[in-house]
Design a protein around this motif. Structure first.
Motif, PDB file in Angstrom:
ATOM      1  N   ASN A 184       0.871  -1.388  -0.002  1.00 51.06           N
ATOM      2  CA  ASN A 184       0.056  -0.023   0.032  1.00 51.06           C
ATOM      3  C   ASN A 184       0.836   1.162  -0.274  1.00 51.06           C
ATOM      4  N   GLU A 185       2.266   1.243  -0.209  1.00 50.47           N
ATOM      5  CA  GLU A 185       3.135   2.277  -0.293  1.00 50.47           C
ATOM      6  C   GLU A 185       3.623   2.717  -1.762  1.00 50.47           C
ATOM      7  N   GLN A 186       3.951   3.672  -1.897  1.00 51.88           N
ATOM      8  CA  GLN A 186       4.365   4.114  -3.350  1.00 51.88           C
ATOM      9  C   GLN A 186       6.072   4.116  -3.176  1.00 51.88           C
ATOM     10  N   PRO A 187       6.595   3.033  -3.793  1.00 53.39           N
ATOM     11  CA  PRO A 187       8.298   3.286  -3.899  1.00 53.39           C
ATOM     12  C   PRO A 187       8.719   4.615  -4.508  1.00 53.39           C
ATOM     13  N   ILE A 188       9.558   5.190  -4.297  1.00 51.55           N
ATOM     14  CA  ILE A 188      10.292   6.093  -5.138  1.00 51.55           C
ATOM     15  C   ILE A 188      11.686   5.732  -5.448  1.00 51.55           C
ATOM     16  N   ILE A 189      11.881   5.803  -6.581  1.00 46.40           N
ATOM     17  CA  ILE A 189      13.026   5.270  -7.457  1.00 46.40           C
ATOM     18  C   ILE A 189      13.962   6.611  -7.779  1.00 46.40           C
ATOM     19  N   GLY A 190      15.011   6.939  -7.380  1.00 45.61           N
ATOM     20  CA  GLY A 190      15.801   8.200  -7.554  1.00 45.61           C
ATOM     21  C   GLY A 190      16.249   8.987  -6.058  1.00 45.61           C
ATOM     22  N   SER A 191      15.822  10.462  -6.285  1.00 49.73           N
ATOM     23  CA  SER A 191      16.098  11.325  -5.264  1.00 49.73           C
ATOM     24  C   SER A 191      15.193  12.271  -5.229  1.00 49.73           C
ATOM     25  N   VAL A 192      14.886  12.930  -3.943  1.00 48.42           N
ATOM     26  CA  VAL A 192      14.045  13.923  -3.891  1.00 48.42           C
ATOM     27  C   VAL A 192      14.567  14.730  -2.925  1.00 48.42           C
ATOM     28  N   GLY A 193      14.654  16.224  -3.361  1.00 50.00           N
ATOM     29  CA  GLY A 193      15.210  17.265  -2.167  1.00 50.00           C
ATOM     30  C   GLY A 193      16.738  17.561  -2.722  1.00 50.00           C
ATOM     31  N   LYS A 194      17.113  16.816  -3.375  1.00 59.06           N
ATOM     32  CA  LYS A 194      18.720  17.020  -3.618  1.00 59.06           C
ATOM     33  C   LYS A 194      19.141  17.502  -4.843  1.00 59.06           C
ATOM     34  N   GLY A 195      18.141  17.963  -5.646  1.00 62.17           N
ATOM     35  CA  GLY A 195      18.491  18.502  -7.050  1.00 62.17           C
ATOM     36  C   GLY A 195      19.520  17.838  -7.636  1.00 62.17           C
ATOM     37  N   LEU A 196      19.562  16.388  -7.844  1.00 65.56           N
ATOM     38  CA  LEU A 196      20.193  15.718  -8.665  1.00 65.56           C
ATOM     39  C   LEU A 196      19.467  14.869  -9.551  1.00 65.56           C
ATOM     40  N   ASN A 197      20.216  14.828 -10.915  1.00 68.52           N
ATOM     41  CA  ASN A 197      19.596  14.121 -11.995  1.00 68.52           C
ATOM     42  C   ASN A 197      19.205  12.662 -11.683  1.00 68.52           C
ATOM     43  N   LEU A 198      18.102  12.211 -12.418  1.00 66.60           N
ATOM     44  CA  LEU A 198      18.122  10.733 -12.533  1.00 66.60           C
ATOM     45  C   LEU A 198      18.811  10.423 -13.818  1.00 66.60           C
ATOM     46  N   GLU A 199      19.822   9.708 -13.953  1.00 67.87           N
ATOM     47  CA  GLU A 199      20.603   9.210 -15.245  1.00 67.87           C
ATOM     48  C   GLU A 199      20.130   7.975 -15.668  1.00 67.87           C
ATOM     49  N   ALA A 200      19.943   6.836 -14.966  1.00 69.65           N
ATOM     50  CA  ALA A 200      19.638   5.652 -15.300  1.00 69.65           C
ATOM     51  C   ALA A 200      18.365   5.032 -14.389  1.00 69.65           C
ATOM     52  N   ILE A 201      17.808   3.845 -14.836  1.00 68.65           N
ATOM     53  CA  ILE A 201      16.918   3.551 -13.982  1.00 68.65           C
ATOM     54  C   ILE A 201      16.235   2.121 -14.410  1.00 68.65           C
ATOM     55  N   SER A 202      16.148   0.981 -13.305  1.00 74.41           N
ATOM     56  CA  SER A 202      15.771  -0.386 -13.629  1.00 74.41           C
ATOM     57  C   SER A 202      14.621  -0.289 -12.539  1.00 74.41           C
ATOM     58  N   ILE A 203      13.701  -1.334 -12.871  1.00 67.39           N
ATOM     59  CA  ILE A 203      12.543  -1.555 -12.319  1.00 67.39           C
ATOM     60  C   ILE A 203      12.223  -2.881 -12.286  1.00 67.39           C
ATOM     61  N   GLY A 204      11.694  -3.488 -11.010  1.00 61.79           N
ATOM     62  CA  GLY A 204      11.355  -4.967 -10.784  1.00 61.79           C
ATOM     63  C   GLY A 204      10.014  -5.103 -10.120  1.00 61.79           C
TER      64      GLY A 204
END
Length: 206
Positions: A184-204
């Motif tokens: 019932n939770e929403q996983p966050i992939i990346g970062s929030v509040g740091k001003g940093l780019n998401l450059e690559a991602i994988s999801i399972g």
């Protein structure tokens, strides 16, 4: 004596070279909970799989994720389908993902899934985009044409029947693992509040 010193110097240089080469090859791929290797993510999906992903006609009996990333200065890459051991985006080029297309397959019983992007200088880029597995629907988050880097993405099943984990390659940080949360939770992939780019991602999908 000089001959022995010269031999020791050559031997130390060879060992240092081998260590450097080994470290470079290990750094070229992200780590993984299972220790499995990762294939290069950007633009390496076979064309047939990409066509299937785009039309929702992936083979039944398997479970996974199809991803397509819009990368700064590069635009849309090809579709890439697989499990958490595969990723889209770039590594070592200092280029951000600006938009992301997501399609789940093999999880029709899990129901609708949704995602929302966290974008630079905007925050959570609502509303969420949702799709139903087993159809030609594709979730699209982020933006194109504005030069706005994505920093994170939240992904979840509306029914709460499945959980999601993933890896993110974040500017100035590198690879970091995001474990599955309760259904019932929403996983966050990346970062929030740091001003940093998401450059690559994988999801399972679990």
């Amino acid at each position: 004596m000089r001959h022995k010193l010269r031999s020791l110097l050559v031997l130390s240089m060879v060992v240092a070279s081998l260590i450097t080469t080994s470290s470079a090859s290990q750094a070229a791929v992200p780590p993984s909970p299972s220790g499995a290797g990762h294939a290069a993510g950007f633009g390496e999906l076979p064309s047939k799989a990409g066509q299937l992903a785009a039309t929702g006609q992936l083979a039944t009996g398997s479970k996974g994720v199809c991803l397509q990333a819009h990368v700064a200065d590069l635009g849309w890459g090809q579709w890439f389908c697989g499990d958490i051991n595969m990723y889209v985006g770039t590594v070592g080029q200092n280029k951000s993902i600006e938009a992301l297309k997501i399609q789940f397959y093999g999880v029709e019983g899990y129901g609708e899934y949704c995602a929302v992007a966290h974008v630079r200088n905007i925050g959570w880029y609502n509303p969420a985009s949702c799709a139903t597995p087993g159809t030609d629907q594709i979730v699209t988050v982020g933006s194109t044409g504005y030069g706005r880097p994505m920093e994170a993405v939240a992904i979840w099943f509306q029914s709460g029947r499945g959980t999601i984990d993933g890896w993110s390659h974040v500017q100035n940080i590198g690879w970091q693992y995001h474990p599955p949360l309760s259904s019932n939770e929403q996983p966050i992939i990346g970062s929030v509040g740091k001003g940093l780019n998401l450059e690559a991602i994988s999801i399972g999908i679990n």
